[in-house]
Each structure stands twice: as C-alpha cells, then as structure tokens.
Design an enzyme around this catalytic site. Structure first.
Site, mmCIF file in Angstrom:
data_model
loop_
_atom_site.group_PDB
_atom_site.id
_atom_site.type_symbol
_atom_site.label_atom_id
_atom_site.label_comp_id
_atom_site.label_asym_id
_atom_site.label_seq_id
_atom_site.Cartn_x
_atom_site.Cartn_y
_atom_site.Cartn_z
ATOM 1 C CG ASP A 146 -3.803 2.151 -27.706
ATOM 2 O OD1 ASP A 146 -3.434 1.316 -26.850
ATOM 3 O OD2 ASP A 146 -3.668 3.374 -27.544
ATOM 4 C CB CYS A 171 -1.575 -1.037 -21.699
ATOM 5 S SG CYS A 171 -3.270 -1.611 -21.708
ATOM 6 C CE1 TYR A 179 -10.910 -2.583 -28.333
ATOM 7 C CE2 TYR A 179 -9.430 -2.851 -30.198
ATOM 8 C CZ TYR A 179 -10.355 -3.381 -29.324
ATOM 9 O OH TYR A 179 -10.726 -4.692 -29.445
ATOM 10 C CD GLN A 205 -2.102 7.586 -23.671
ATOM 11 O OE1 GLN A 205 -1.480 7.188 -22.697
ATOM 12 N NE2 GLN A 205 -2.778 6.779 -24.458
HETATM 13 N N1 SAH Z 1 -5.328 5.486 -28.210
HETATM 14 C C1 SAH Z 1 -6.245 6.031 -27.248
HETATM 15 C C2 SAH Z 1 -6.324 5.265 -25.949
HETATM 16 C C3 SAH Z 1 -6.728 3.850 -26.062
HETATM 17 S S1 SAH Z 1 -7.101 3.148 -24.491
HETATM 18 C C4 SAH Z 1 -5.838 7.442 -26.906
HETATM 19 O O1 SAH Z 1 -4.665 7.754 -26.901
HETATM 20 O O2 SAH Z 1 -6.720 8.232 -26.594
HETATM 21 C C5 SAH Z 1 -8.318 1.964 -24.981
HETATM 22 C C6 SAH Z 1 -9.648 2.570 -25.403
HETATM 23 O O3 SAH Z 1 -10.486 1.508 -25.833
HETATM 24 C C7 SAH Z 1 -10.411 3.285 -24.305
HETATM 25 O O4 SAH Z 1 -10.665 4.592 -24.741
HETATM 26 C C8 SAH Z 1 -11.713 2.467 -24.160
HETATM 27 O O5 SAH Z 1 -12.824 3.282 -23.889
HETATM 28 C C9 SAH Z 1 -11.844 1.842 -25.520
HETATM 29 N N2 SAH Z 1 -12.606 0.588 -25.633
HETATM 30 C C10 SAH Z 1 -12.738 -0.403 -24.737
HETATM 31 N N3 SAH Z 1 -13.424 -1.440 -25.265
HETATM 32 C C11 SAH Z 1 -13.740 -1.095 -26.543
HETATM 33 C C12 SAH Z 1 -14.426 -1.761 -27.609
HETATM 34 N N4 SAH Z 1 -14.931 -2.971 -27.458
HETATM 35 N N5 SAH Z 1 -14.536 -1.115 -28.788
HETATM 36 C C13 SAH Z 1 -14.017 0.120 -28.963
HETATM 37 N N6 SAH Z 1 -13.357 0.794 -27.976
HETATM 38 C C14 SAH Z 1 -13.228 0.192 -26.791
#
Ligand code: SAH
Length: 474
Positions: free
Chosen positions: A397, A424, A328, A299
């Site tokens: 997320d 976001c 996510y 972040q």
């Molecule tokens: N909470 C996390 C950030 C989330 S950002 C942190 O603080 O590290 C959103 C995330 O979703 C990203 O890491 C991206 O790679 C992932 N992502 C995108 N599409 C996805 C899917 N279909 N399934 C699982 N993860 C996914």
C-alpha cells in the site's frame, strides 16, 4: 547569494489557431485526470476547468503553450446530463473538491475509466476487469479529520481555507465533506478563544498565537479530539478556555496543544501536550479498534476504508495457514485486518511513530500474530528474503510514487502465490503492475474504491497471481 535572473525564452506561439484572451466555442470531448474538460479548437487542445465531457462551451484562452493551452469557462451552451449544481457555496473559491459539478454516479464512472485508461496506456494491460467504483451511499460529510487555518478580521477569529494560489484565509461555516462535528468545534473555538483574548497567528509578521485548529472524530465511537496548534506555549486563560471548549461540543474526550513556532507551512510542530482529557481517542473499523493521537496517521474516510481493506482481505484469500507481508503498513490498519485470518503477518513501515501505533493497536485488539518493523520496505523485505524467509501473500500500500523497484524485484524472487496491491495513484499502479507482469505475475482484477468523493482521487486494490497458478482456483 542571489542568482542572476535569466530571461525565460518566450516560446514561439505563432501558428496557434487562437491568441491569449480570445473567446471561442468548443465541444468538450473528455475529462483529464485532474478533472478538467478537454476540447479542441481547430486541432489545438484546450483544458477547461469546470467543463464536462459532451458539453458545448464558450471559453476564453488564459494560458497558451506550444502543444496545449488552458481556457476559462464563460458559458455552457449545451450542458451535459452529468452536470449538477455544486452543493457547496464556496466550491468555486476553495479548490478542496475538484468535481462537485459532476453527478455522483458520473464521478464513479469517471474514476473507473481513469484507472482503465492508465492500465492500458502505462501498464499495457488490457482485458483485465476494472470493476465499477465502490461509492458511498451518502457521499457527504465523510472525512473524520479537519485542519483549518485561523486568521482574524475586525471583531473576531476566522477559520476556513486558503483562497486558491494565496495565503488569504477565507472564513467557512461548513465544509460538506467533513463531519459536522468538525464545523461545530471550529465555530466554538473561534468564539471562545477570541473571548479569552487569543489572537490569530499572522504569517507575515510571525506574531499572534493560534495557527490551526485540527479536529478528529471517531465515527464509530463519537469520540472527539481538538488540537490547538499555537505559535508559543502560553494560552491566555488556558484553564477557563479549555473547560468551556470541553463543555461546548458533545463527545470531546481530548484537547491537545501542539506548539509550532517555526516559519513554515507545515502544520504541526514537535511539542504536543494534553490540556484536557485523554491523549488518545478511539475508533473502530470492522472488528478492529484504533487508538488515535494528535499526530498519528489514520485513514480519513473510515467507511470506505473498511470496504477497501475488506476487498484487500478478500483478494488475499487467507485460510489461516499463510504468512503475509504488509509493506508500507502505516499504523497497521491492513495488517490487523489480515492477522485475523492469517497465520502470521509482518508489517514494514518507514515512520517509527506509525510502527509504535501499529504495535499499540495490535495489543489493544489482543492480536499476537502481527509483527512490525521500522525501515524501508525495499531494504527490509530483501533482507528477510536473504535470510530465507518467504511469504505466501504480499500486500503493498505504497505512497503516490508507488513501489521501489528493489521491492518489486524481491516480490518476483520470493514468488508469493498472491500479490494484493492497494494504490492511491493509478499511474504508478499501472507502471508497477507492468513490472510484475513481466516477471511472471498476472493481474486478475482491479477494484476502484471512492475514498474521496467530489475530488479526483481514486484508490484501487488489484489482485495478482503467479502466471502458473490458475486464477480460477482462488
Ligand atoms: N496501509 C496504511 C497506510 C499506507 S500509506 C494504513 O492504513 O495505515 C503509505 C505508507 O508508506 C505511509 O505510512 C508512509 O510513511 C510509508 N512509506 C513511505 N515510503 C516507505 C518506504 N520506502 N518503506 C516503507 N514505508 C514507506
């Protein structure tokens, strides 16, 4: 094969109350989600970058379409009370920040209202409290990461940002939303690298060496990482150059080279090697320590991340007995926050390297009740459900496009007591909340958090409970 150029039909713009390049006076009534002023000239909508709600302005029409047009701000006849002088001298040319001309308090309210509007318009959700945006005491110098393209002019290297709609590099001494150390590192790299004969990469000819400098700073630890992204392996006088760089800035723990020889706008290439010091730097958010490598996601505003995820934790209302899914999960930032208060946390993320980081971070903090899986949330979580697993709380997320419907459907089937939605993008948040509401959940409250002051971005955390469950019992 070259496609035959087809002539674009010209839209019939007769009947509009003004013509291109015409100058008119209008009153700005609102601000769009992109931060543009919105006003009307004889009923026709004009978007005016840089204008604020309530202002009387003189503008010149630049681009007209049938339903609406764009206009350039020429003069502010009556300024808004929310108007302020942008602190950054490069604000007008950069485009990195969109609303520096708005007082910070007004920015926070703009973001709150934006969320409320989206919930109402897209989610048909009304009467749910959207709390005042949690802002920063000092909304400057908040980013822990800088990524600067490098170019050259007579006598030296330059580095800064691309001018709007071009690939011309504008030299920059300071970026007021980045940590000071980032500016410091970049200034030293320009001087030291040039002294040792490093030339900047030239996009058009695909020659030259140094493409980007990336810096990362651990706010809590003071650790600094410098990444030199190069078009090729060999750096002239590498040992001296790196030794000088390590000395130049306090806190440097890691100097890394990333090789990117492709003709691409993507910053990083596939090969990364440590030139000096460690592979990782460290930072802490709350009680959790994170290891950060050149390529790992982290972040960018650690101060507000703690507040955002603190809110997520509060909404999860954990007692120590719960099973929690973090969909996510990225490098496990939320998962590890939750694991301190839950019985068990299961994180899911699509990027394998992020899951490696999540596991490493769990280990680093001695957290044993968090498990991580690589895969698509909308595939992995339904499979868990099929196997008879259930979660008491689900946290999501997702990226800007929001949650996949298959995942939302599984949430409805699994019936967790609470859903905590970190977002976001207020428009996909509103769409997904609608889906969950129709499936029996109730949105209790929404908390906007300002992770990116002076830009139009806004993060939110929303709490949903099952309609049968009394929201008051939380
Ligand atoms: N909470 C996390 C950030 C989330 S950002 C942190 O603080 O590290 C959103 C995330 O979703 C990203 O890491 C991206 O790679 C992932 N992502 C995108 N599409 C996805 C899917 N279909 N399934 C699982 N993860 C996914």
């Amino acid at each position: 094969m070259k496609k035959k150029q087809r002539k674009q039909p010209t839209a019939d713009l007769s009947g509009l109350p003004l013509t291109k390049n015409e100058t008119v006076e209008i009153t700005i009534e609102d601000i769009s989600h992109e931060g543009n002023g919105v006003g009307r000239y004889e009923g026709y909508t004009l978007f005016v970058p840089g204008a604020l709600a309530g202002e009387r302005v003189r503008v010149r029409a630049t681009k007209l379409k049938k339903q609406f047009g764009y206009a350039r701000l020429l003069e502010i006849l009556e300024p808004s009370l929310a108007r302020t002088e942008p602190s950054c001298p490069l604000y007008a040319r950069c485009g990195g920040c969109g609303i520096q001309h708005m007082e910070y308090a007004a920015q926070l309210e703009f973001k709150r209202k934006l969320v409320e509007d989206n919930l109402r318009r897209i989610g048909k959700i009304e009467g749910v409290p959207v709390h005042p945006t949690i802002g920063m005491e000092n909304p400057w110098r908040y980013r822990n990461k800088a990524q600067v393209p490098i170019g050259e002019q007579v006598g030296g290297l330059i580095g800064g940002f691309y001018a709007a709609r071009s690939h011309e590099i504008i030299d920059m001494e300071a970026c007021l939303i980045q940590h000071e150390t980032g500016d410091d590192v970049i200034a030293h790299v320009k001087k030291i690298a040039w002294k040792h004969g490093v030339r900047a990469y030239q996009e058009e000819t695909h020659t030259g060496l140094l493409r980007h400098v990336v810096t990362k700073v651990g706010f809590a630890t003071g650790d600094v990482m410098i990444v030199l992204v190069t078009n090729g392996d060999k750096i002239p006088n590498q040992d001296e150059l790196v030794a000088e760089l390590a000395q130049a800035v306090p806190g440097v723990k890691s100097i890394v080279q990333n090789v990117n020889t492709k003709r691409t706008n993507v910053i990083f290439g596939d090969v990364t090697r440590v030139l000096w010091g460690e592979e990782y730097i460290y930072d802490t958010i709350g009680d959790i320590t994170f290891a950060i490598s050149a390529r790992s996601f982290y972040q960018v505003n650690p101060v507000q991340t703690e507040r955002l995820y603190g809110k997520a934790l509060e909404y999860a209302a954990l007692t120590g007995e719960e099973s929690v899914i973090d969909a996510y999960c990225g490098i496990g930032t939320i998962s590890l926050f939750l694991a301190q208060k839950a019985k068990q946390v299961f994180g899911v993320e699509i990027v394998p390297d992020a899951i490696e980081d999540a596991k490493r971070n769990a280990q680093l903090n001695g957290i044993e009740n968090a498990t991580f899986a690589v895969g698509e949330a909308e595939v992995v979580i339904p499979a868990w459900y099929e196997e008879g697993n259930r979660a008491d709380v689900i946290v999501v997320d997702p990226p800007r496009k929001g949650c996949d419907e298959a995942l939302l459907q599984t949430i409805l089937d699994m019936k967790p007591d609470r859903v905590v939605y970190v977002s976001c993008n207020p428009s996909t948040l509103a769409r997904d909340l609608r889906f969950l509401e129709e499936g029996g959940y109730k949105t209790v409250e929404v908390q906007p958090v300002d992770m990116f002051p002076h830009t139009t971005h806004v993060e939110n955390v929303a709490l949903l409970v099952r309609s049968e469950t009394d929201a008051e019992t939380r």
